[in-house]
Design an enzyme around this catalytic site. Structure first.
Site, PDB file in Angstrom:
ATOM      1  N   CYS A 135       0.695  -1.010  -0.020  1.00 38.42           N
ATOM      2  CA  CYS A 135      -0.103  -0.069   0.004  1.00 38.42           C
ATOM      3  C   CYS A 135       0.867   1.185  -0.064  1.00 38.42           C
ATOM      4  O   CYS A 135       1.706   1.335   0.723  1.00 38.42           O
ATOM      5  CB  CYS A 135      -1.007  -0.076   1.339  1.00 38.42           C
ATOM      6  N   PRO A 136       0.630   2.184  -0.959  1.00 37.26           N
ATOM      7  CA  PRO A 136      -0.542   2.237  -1.766  1.00 37.26           C
ATOM      8  C   PRO A 136      -0.433   1.905  -2.979  1.00 37.26           C
ATOM      9  O   PRO A 136      -1.205   2.145  -4.139  1.00 37.26           O
ATOM     10  CB  PRO A 136      -0.934   3.906  -1.616  1.00 37.26           C
TER      11      PRO A 136
END
Length: 81
Positions: free
Chosen positions: A19-20
């Site tokens: 993430c992201p």
């Protein structure tokens, strides 16, 4: 449900990304797709179990299927617009 994953229009391998990055790659890939096309996302980041469905809801795309019981996670979305 597994049959849905067998013939996507596009495939995105997000294995090893955290993430992201996976959702950013999904956004970039979907941007280049035609309406109605499908994208298979393969990922192993636990955050994708929240981020991919959230992306589909926020961007109003269809999450057709998801398998998150074991790794790798798989998601199938259809571009809605």
């Amino acid at each position: 449900m597994s049959d849905l994953f067998s013939s996507p229009d596009h495939t995105l391998d997000a294995l090893g990304l955290r993430c992201p990055e996976p959702v950013m790659m999904v956004r970039k890939t979907v941007r280049n797709m035609q309406t109605g096309e499908t994208l298979l996302i393969i990922a192993d980041d636990p955050a994708t179990t929240r981020d991919i469905p959230g992306f589909c809801t926020f961007m109003e795309h269809d999450l057709l299927a998801q398998e998150t019981e074991g790794l790798p996670y798989r998601y199938l979305l259809r571009k809605a617009h």
